[in-house]
Motif scaffolding. Structure first.
Motif, mmCIF file in Angstrom:
data_model
loop_
_atom_site.group_PDB
_atom_site.id
_atom_site.type_symbol
_atom_site.label_atom_id
_atom_site.label_comp_id
_atom_site.label_asym_id
_atom_site.label_seq_id
_atom_site.Cartn_x
_atom_site.Cartn_y
_atom_site.Cartn_z
ATOM 1 N N PHE A 3 4.194 -1.029 3.136
ATOM 2 C CA PHE A 3 3.931 0.138 2.603
ATOM 3 C C PHE A 3 4.868 0.271 1.419
ATOM 4 O O PHE A 3 6.244 -0.249 1.782
ATOM 5 C CB PHE A 3 3.586 1.337 3.304
ATOM 6 C CG PHE A 3 2.499 1.385 4.397
ATOM 7 C CD1 PHE A 3 1.254 1.708 3.886
ATOM 8 C CD2 PHE A 3 2.584 0.454 5.578
ATOM 9 C CE1 PHE A 3 0.131 1.763 4.684
ATOM 10 C CE2 PHE A 3 1.346 0.417 6.414
ATOM 11 C CZ PHE A 3 0.461 1.221 5.915
ATOM 12 N N THR A 56 0.877 -1.250 -0.137
ATOM 13 C CA THR A 56 -0.065 0.085 0.166
ATOM 14 C C THR A 56 0.982 1.288 0.156
ATOM 15 O O THR A 56 1.959 1.384 0.618
ATOM 16 C CB THR A 56 -0.844 0.059 1.235
ATOM 17 O OG1 THR A 56 -1.656 -1.136 1.195
ATOM 18 C CG2 THR A 56 -1.758 1.092 1.150
ATOM 19 N N ILE A 80 -0.180 8.749 6.172
ATOM 20 C CA ILE A 80 -0.648 7.319 5.544
ATOM 21 C C ILE A 80 -2.362 7.197 5.530
ATOM 22 O O ILE A 80 -2.909 7.547 6.640
ATOM 23 C CB ILE A 80 0.023 6.140 6.493
ATOM 24 C CG1 ILE A 80 1.310 6.337 6.348
ATOM 25 C CG2 ILE A 80 -0.371 4.802 5.862
ATOM 26 C CD1 ILE A 80 2.255 5.399 7.484
#
Length: 343
Positions: A78, A2, A19
């Motif tokens: 991430f 992500t 985030i």
């Protein structure tokens, strides 16, 4: 994986990481910071805050951010995120850090050319220059006040060049914002010998003004003013068309420079003559533009030149035009629009 939403430098020693909240809780215990691909530990993390949309984390650096280096953040789950310096020009310290009076652009001599670019937030700049028909790449050195510099030996006159500028993980090819020459249709900057024009004997208007109220200013566009088919101006729509004397209309009225002399003006204000995008340098009738979509603030427009293929020719022609106007006691004002830009 992500993606981060963003990571921004918000002060000289603080990075804000935002985030998106997509039900994946970040594991900040495995947070990693890299400078030029080398992991560092000279920071402290704040306690993260959460809401319905975002998670916000502050990274407090033990030392000030090192401009000219690439900062990356990594959190498991991430994608790696470059630290953006987008807000740095708003910092109170920005001017003191990066203000400079050093001469920028391509500084030419027959023996060598010094290339200097002011790009304080970039971490890498590469000079791309055409030499003997081939483009070569040279990484530039960062010196003081956010300037990148390289010296290229040999005669580089009229060689095309651009800069490959890398900032926050993105590389963009750009013209030299301080370049004095450009190639056909602004595709590249070009090395010119500006000193050969500076060192020429200057013709100065003789008439002296005692008061500003004695001035009379006429504003015009070089192309519009000189291209009328009903005059005997030879170089229509060009710098040199405005330098021609003894020109007239079909009805034998003064035209071009002779018309300006007839008006008795003291000053001529030119619509932009610095290089702009909206007109093709060769097919000048294809589109129409007064020149407010600037591409180079310190180079001259090619569509007004009789030889736009030669980066130096337009400088010579412009100088001839100015000398001709000055010889006839007409001063010149340039409309320079720093708040307009094409791209």
């Amino acid at each position: 994986m992500t993606s981060f939403v963003k990571a921004n430098l918000i002060s000289l020693n603080k990075i804000e990481v935002i985030i998106s909240n997509n039900n994946i809780k970040p594991n900040f215990s495995d947070f990693r910071l890299f400078i030029n691909e080398q992991e560092v530990n000279n920071y402290k993390l704040s306690k993260p805050s959460f809401n319905d949309k975002y998670c916000v984390l502050e990274v407090n650096l033990n030392n000030n951010y090192e401009f000219g280096k690439e900062y990356l953040i990594e959190i498991p789950g991430f994608e790696r995120c470059y630290v953006s310096t987008y807000h740095v020009p708003e910092f109170n310290e920005f001017d003191n850090l990066f203000n400079t009076d050093i001469e920028l652009g391509a500084l030419y001599t027959k023996e060598e050319t010094i290339f200097r670019l002011w790009s304080p937030l970039s971490h890498k700049v590469v000079l791309k220059i055409e030499q003997n028909g081939i483009f070569n790449l040279y990484e530039m050195q960062r010196i003081n006040n956010g300037i990148y510099e390289i010296v290229i030996a040999g005669d580089q006159l009229n060689n095309k060049y651009s800069y490959m500028v890398t900032n926050s993980g993105i590389t963009v090819e750009t013209l030299d914002p301080y370049g004095k020459g450009v190639s056909l249709n602004s595709k590249y900057s070009a090395v010119v010998d500006i000193n050969q024009f500076k060192n020429k004997t200057q013709i100065k208007p003789e008439y002296k003004f005692n008061r500003y109220t004695e001035c009379s200013i006429y504003e015009m566009n070089i192309r519009d003013f000189t291209e009328d088919k009903n005059t005997n101006i030879v170089n229509k729509g060009k710098y040199l068309g405005l330098a021609e004397e003894n020109r007239s209309t079909l009805g034998n009225h003064p035209a071009g420079l002779d018309y300006l002399k007839y008006l008795g003006i003291s000053h001529l204000q030119l619509n932009p003559v610095t290089d702009f995008y909206g007109v093709d340098d060769i097919n000048v009738k294809k589109t129409y533009n007064w020149g407010y979509d600037i591409t180079s603030f310190f180079a001259l427009e090619g569509s007004y030149s009789i030889n736009p293929y030669d980066p130096s020719s337009r400088l010579l022609e412009f100088r001839q035009m100015i000398d001709s106007l000055h010889k006839n006691n007409i001063r010149v004002v340039m409309d320079v629009v720093y708040n307009h830009i094409y791209d």
